[in-house]
Design an enzyme around this catalytic site. Sequence first.
Site, PDB file in Angstrom:
ATOM      1  N   ASP A   1       0.830  -1.200   0.000  1.00  0.00           N
ATOM      2  CA  ASP A   1       0.000   0.000   0.000  1.00  0.00           C
ATOM      3  C   ASP A   1       0.870   1.258   0.000  1.00  0.00           C
ATOM      4  O   ASP A   1       1.490   1.583   1.009  1.00  0.00           O
ATOM      5  CB  ASP A   1      -0.904  -0.033   1.237  1.00  0.00           C
ATOM      6  CG  ASP A   1      -1.816   1.164   1.335  1.00  0.00           C
ATOM      7  OD1 ASP A   1      -2.020   1.852   0.315  1.00  0.00           O
ATOM      8  OD2 ASP A   1      -2.339   1.414   2.436  1.00  0.00           O
TER       9      ASP A   1
ATOM     10  N   ASP B   1      -1.884   6.100  -5.066  1.00  0.00           N
ATOM     11  CA  ASP B   1      -2.178   5.151  -3.986  1.00  0.00           C
ATOM     12  C   ASP B   1      -2.568   3.783  -4.538  1.00  0.00           C
ATOM     13  O   ASP B   1      -3.656   3.603  -5.080  1.00  0.00           O
ATOM     14  CB  ASP B   1      -3.314   5.713  -3.126  1.00  0.00           C
ATOM     15  CG  ASP B   1      -3.668   4.825  -1.950  1.00  0.00           C
ATOM     16  OD1 ASP B   1      -2.918   3.872  -1.663  1.00  0.00           O
ATOM     17  OD2 ASP B   1      -4.699   5.081  -1.300  1.00  0.00           O
TER      18      ASP B   1
END
Length: 401
Positions: free
Chosen positions: A113, A292
């Site tokens: 992530d 992201d």
Amino acid sequence: MSPLSHFVLVATLTALVAALPRPSFLSIPLKRRSSLTTANGAFDLDKALSHLAFSESKISSGLRALGPKSDTSTVQPTRRDTGSVSLTDGSNVLWYGTISVGTPAVDFLVDFDTGSADLVLPSSDCGSTCSGHTLYNPGASSTSVDLGKNFILSYGDGSSVPGEQYTDTVSIAGYTAVNQTLGAASQYSSSLESSNFPADGLMGMAFESLSVYGANPVIQNLIDNNAISDPVFAFKLASSGSELRIGSINSALYSGSLTYTPVTQQGFWQIRGDAISANGNSVISSFSAIVDTGTTLIIGDLDTIGQFYSTLNATDLGNGFYTLDCNSMPSVSITIGGTAFPLSATTFNLGTYPTGSSQCVGAIAATGSLGNTLILGDTFLRNVYAVFDMGQSRVGFANLA
């Protein structure tokens, strides 16, 4: 052996070890878990609302984590007006692979992530909420050190992940980060339970200033200890052949040249974009964005996204999502660093809504609590090869091969 001979031998061996070739890169194959479109091509509204709220909550958490740290770091992000928030709730598209932790090493599946900075694993002290996951047992690792610090990751729906901080040895594709700070969770929220979350934990890949622990992320630890020769990592996120490469760039996975743009504010991988266009016309210009891998959608503020869809005569569902005629879905592109990157029809179209209708949902969504910063998630990243350069604080993009 004389002292001089012993010294010469040691020096020679040291020189030989130093001269041994260090792997310039290693790649990790990635698995993709789910999407916001059902098997029959319909838009899953409940999952989408949950994911939208999750992304909102996570980015808000990161913004708060950029503030002062304490021994117990608690993050309370803003709650979204519509929908409920959870970390994944079965709605997030995860890109996960294997790392190993401790001595002896134990393998864990983690979600990679770039929108967070910390490594979180379920602890052996965790009860039924962690059932089905591989558990981190600090007592079974000879390299584990208890830092005597707690952490609490809190989310906008009231759920939280509490635990304790440790350092331990973490290996990823053959690279080893020693004394790596990690969080051992003593409780998982329902969204992290194995029925909803196939990975065991999460590995953040943003900058240290975003860390709730106030510690180096795994990649930065590897860089600081010269474990990798080039301080970069890169993603290909696609329906097949997805990978995370560390320490180099896989030129076979993209075409043309990479377009680089500087990180404007360290913490997140935050950059500036030139424009978002629909059917060849620039609709959104000169925007700030967070890149992201942990977010499925492209997300922006209500006014900006409303402006985008108003030019397309879209229908506002009133919850951040918009529908358009399935036979008239726009050609969308995002321009960064002077290069336009088109979105494929499959990544922009989330499926029909209502099920079986002639209306389809666009994968650019609106939210009310993140200000004027956009999130460039999976909808964008599945169309490009993305390079995260920590050494030069920049992000590079190229079209997929």
